[in-house]
Design a protein around this motif. Sequence first.
Motif, mmCIF file in Angstrom:
data_model
loop_
_atom_site.group_PDB
_atom_site.id
_atom_site.type_symbol
_atom_site.label_atom_id
_atom_site.label_comp_id
_atom_site.label_asym_id
_atom_site.label_seq_id
_atom_site.Cartn_x
_atom_site.Cartn_y
_atom_site.Cartn_z
ATOM 1 N N ALA A 1 -8.122 -40.751 -126.004
ATOM 2 C CA ALA A 1 -9.436 -39.835 -126.732
ATOM 3 C C ALA A 1 -8.935 -38.478 -126.190
ATOM 4 N N CYS A 2 -9.249 -37.690 -127.344
ATOM 5 C CA CYS A 2 -8.925 -36.190 -127.171
ATOM 6 C C CYS A 2 -9.898 -35.404 -127.044
ATOM 7 N N VAL A 3 -9.870 -34.332 -126.092
ATOM 8 C CA VAL A 3 -10.806 -33.154 -126.154
ATOM 9 C C VAL A 3 -10.254 -31.917 -126.201
ATOM 10 N N GLY A 4 -10.749 -30.955 -126.939
ATOM 11 C CA GLY A 4 -10.025 -29.679 -127.296
ATOM 12 C C GLY A 4 -10.862 -28.620 -126.684
ATOM 13 N N LEU A 5 -10.260 -27.614 -126.175
ATOM 14 C CA LEU A 5 -10.937 -26.391 -125.641
ATOM 15 C C LEU A 5 -10.479 -25.355 -126.486
ATOM 16 N N LEU A 6 -11.452 -24.490 -126.668
ATOM 17 C CA LEU A 6 -11.337 -23.200 -127.449
ATOM 18 C C LEU A 6 -10.464 -22.095 -126.821
ATOM 19 N N CYS A 7 -10.635 -22.094 -125.300
ATOM 20 C CA CYS A 7 -9.948 -21.072 -124.541
ATOM 21 C C CYS A 7 -8.746 -20.595 -125.012
ATOM 22 N N GLY A 8 -7.844 -21.588 -125.631
ATOM 23 C CA GLY A 8 -6.445 -21.174 -126.039
ATOM 24 C C GLY A 8 -6.490 -20.355 -127.193
ATOM 25 N N GLY A 9 -7.476 -20.192 -128.267
ATOM 26 C CA GLY A 9 -7.507 -19.248 -129.403
ATOM 27 C C GLY A 9 -7.392 -20.014 -130.386
ATOM 28 N N ILE A 10 -7.517 -21.468 -130.589
ATOM 29 C CA ILE A 10 -7.234 -22.360 -131.695
ATOM 30 C C ILE A 10 -8.668 -22.451 -132.274
ATOM 31 N N PRO A 11 -9.092 -22.630 -133.488
ATOM 32 C CA PRO A 11 -10.294 -22.697 -134.020
ATOM 33 C C PRO A 11 -10.725 -24.127 -133.763
ATOM 34 N N ARG A 12 -12.086 -24.380 -133.649
ATOM 35 C CA ARG A 12 -12.557 -25.720 -133.584
ATOM 36 C C ARG A 12 -11.964 -26.693 -134.557
ATOM 37 N N GLY A 13 -12.220 -25.953 -136.165
ATOM 38 C CA GLY A 13 -12.017 -27.044 -137.144
ATOM 39 C C GLY A 13 -10.253 -27.540 -136.973
ATOM 40 N N ASP A 14 -9.459 -26.525 -136.594
ATOM 41 C CA ASP A 14 -8.080 -27.210 -136.376
ATOM 42 C C ASP A 14 -7.896 -28.337 -135.411
ATOM 43 N N LEU A 15 -8.624 -28.249 -134.342
ATOM 44 C CA LEU A 15 -8.517 -29.104 -133.043
ATOM 45 C C LEU A 15 -9.252 -30.466 -133.500
ATOM 46 N N GLU A 16 -10.513 -30.301 -134.238
ATOM 47 C CA GLU A 16 -10.976 -31.414 -134.682
ATOM 48 C C GLU A 16 -10.028 -32.276 -135.789
#
Length: 225
Positions: free
Chosen positions: A179-194
């Motif tokens: 299961a993966c969790v993304g954090l926005l603090c690295g500067g990558i947009p939410r949509g890209d992480l999802e």
Amino acid sequence: MNRAALFDVDGTLADTNHLHVTCWWEALRQGGHDVAMHDIHRAIGLPGEDLLAHLLGEDRDTDQDDALSSAHDTLYGTYFDRLPPLDAAADLLRELDRRGWRVVLVTSARQTELDALRRAVDADDAITATASADDVEEGKPAPDPVDHALDLVDASARDSVFVGDTVWDMRAGSRAGVACVGLLCGGIPRGDLEGAGARGVYRHPADLLAHLDDSPFAEVADPGR
């Protein structure tokens, strides 16, 4: 079977992505390459050789790779005594450790850089193991670093969560079945992480810590909820 909380470090626990961008930009400039910082930013998180292939192409003069990587490492090394941790990064690791998770760092950083990052995060008491680029044949986005991290703490993919800030992290975790969790603090947009496989996305470690009981960590810990 243990539960593993796997964490990328650069951009996830330490606010270092833009330092890497600047250092790679200067290293590439010194090597005669004009590469936009935006493109470099999107490549951060890949091991050095893969980053250069991503930015310069597979048909580049690979004889330059070592010199470019060394230039980046030298430039980045000037920041080692002042790398900034992200707010609540250490608190998040300690809380997961307190709840019985085995905390493992999964990073493309090599050992000297990883040592500096660990000093910055300052949570060694909560970290069970580390898996670095030196430990596997293929780095992220291949699943090898995640698989190796799971082996280090005898944890299964279904009982584990991987937290990162790049699409490379999300792809590596997804390919390993974690299961993966993304954090926005690295500067990558939410949509890209999802789009790359993030099951949940949070602003930074403090945000994830505040919502831990409603995060994928809670779902993995209690599959019937």
